[in-house]
Design a protein around this motif. Structure first.
Motif, PDB file in Angstrom:
ATOM      1  N   ASP A 131       0.823  -1.206   0.000  1.00  0.00           N
ATOM      2  CA  ASP A 131       0.000   0.000   0.000  1.00  0.00           C
ATOM      3  C   ASP A 131       0.861   1.262   0.000  1.00  0.00           C
ATOM      4  N   SER A 145      -1.872   7.299   2.312  1.00  0.00           N
ATOM      5  CA  SER A 145      -2.850   8.256   1.798  1.00  0.00           C
ATOM      6  C   SER A 145      -3.338   9.153   2.938  1.00  0.00           C
ATOM      7  N   SER A 158      -6.203   9.534   4.175  1.00  0.00           N
ATOM      8  CA  SER A 158      -7.166   8.868   5.067  1.00  0.00           C
ATOM      9  C   SER A 158      -6.493   7.959   6.081  1.00  0.00           C
ATOM     10  N   ASN A 159      -5.185   7.708   5.919  1.00  0.00           N
ATOM     11  CA  ASN A 159      -4.446   6.888   6.886  1.00  0.00           C
ATOM     12  C   ASN A 159      -4.009   7.682   8.117  1.00  0.00           C
ATOM     13  N   ILE A 172       2.762  11.097   2.794  1.00  0.00           N
ATOM     14  CA  ILE A 172       1.688  10.791   1.844  1.00  0.00           C
ATOM     15  C   ILE A 172       2.291  10.508   0.466  1.00  0.00           C
ATOM     16  N   GLY A 173       1.816   9.438  -0.166  1.00  0.00           N
ATOM     17  CA  GLY A 173       2.287   9.061  -1.497  1.00  0.00           C
ATOM     18  C   GLY A 173       3.472   8.118  -1.500  1.00  0.00           C
TER      19      GLY A 173
END
Length: 233
Positions: A55, A58, A60-61, A73-74
């Protein structure tokens, strides 16, 4: 420099700390639960860890995953996790597998080299496969049941899968494991009834402290089992 594990050694003793240092643990899934498990294990002295996840972090994490910040992020979770664990203990060996574990690619893993397996993945098929592989290899495993739609971390328990209740995921696992002849599986589950998600999304709701507590409880169980197994030898 002061030994980073000096206080741990004062608690559990030199021999137990050595057992942790020489153990090899695989963590499948390093999200809200697995990420906290990995960090607790490295801080306790486990020095050989495989982390398996494909994964990408993101936005939302951020509400629950220890790896997730605006600066990460990313990025691949395995890369960020390895960097974090190596920063905690530069002498540790951290192996990353940037893959989504499935029954189809399970043959690419040598389960016999692990002393313990942590199942913190989301899919039933992957959980079943991990249980089967651990049984075949004679390796200890602990599997995390559902932590989504929960608000009370004091309701978590460690038990055998066939003694679970309430948890919808555990119910499916009991059925599937029984079909495959798996007679036992150590799991963490919650006796809290799932909170109904009022949103139309099927994505489980979550909060910061629930998966974190689950991950820490699992880490504690892994550590206690490794020490107990070492003392029994």
């Amino acid at each position: 420099m002061e030994n980073i594990f000096s206080r741990t050694e004062n608690l559990i003793g030199k021999d137990a700390l050595s057992a942790l240092k020489n153990s090899h643990v695989a963590i499948f899934g390093i999200g809200g639960v697995g990420g906290h498990t990995a960090e607790a294990l490295i801080r306790a002295g486990i020095s050989n860890i495989d982390i398996i996840d494909n994964d990408i972090i993101s936005p939302s994490n951020i509400n629950r995953q220890i790896l997730a910040t605006h600066s990460t992020i990313g990025k691949n979770k395995t890369d960020v996790m390895k960097q974090r664990l190596s920063d905690i203990n530069p002498k540790a060996t951290i192996n990353t597998h940037n893959v989504f574990f499935t029954p189809e690619n399970s043959h690419t893993f040598d389960f016999s080299k692990y002393d313990y397996i942590v199942d913190a993945v989301d899919t039933v098929t992957a959980k079943i496969e991990l249980a089967l592989k651990a049984k075949d290899a004679g390796v200890d495993i602990i599997s995390c049941m559902g932590t989504g739609n929960k608000l009370d971390p004091t309701r978590f328990e460690i038990t055998d899968i066939y003694k679970t209740s309430v948890c919808p995921l555990a119910k499916v696992m009991r059925y599937e494991l029984k079909r495959r002849g798996i007679k036992k599986l150590k799991v963490l589950f919650s006796k809290e009834e799932p909170i109904k998600n009022e949103n139309s999304s099927r994505t489980p709701a979550s909060i910061s402290f629930v998966p974190a507590v689950a991950g820490l409880i699992i880490a504690g169980e892994v550590i206690k089992d490794i020490i107990k197994n070492a003392e029994a030898r």
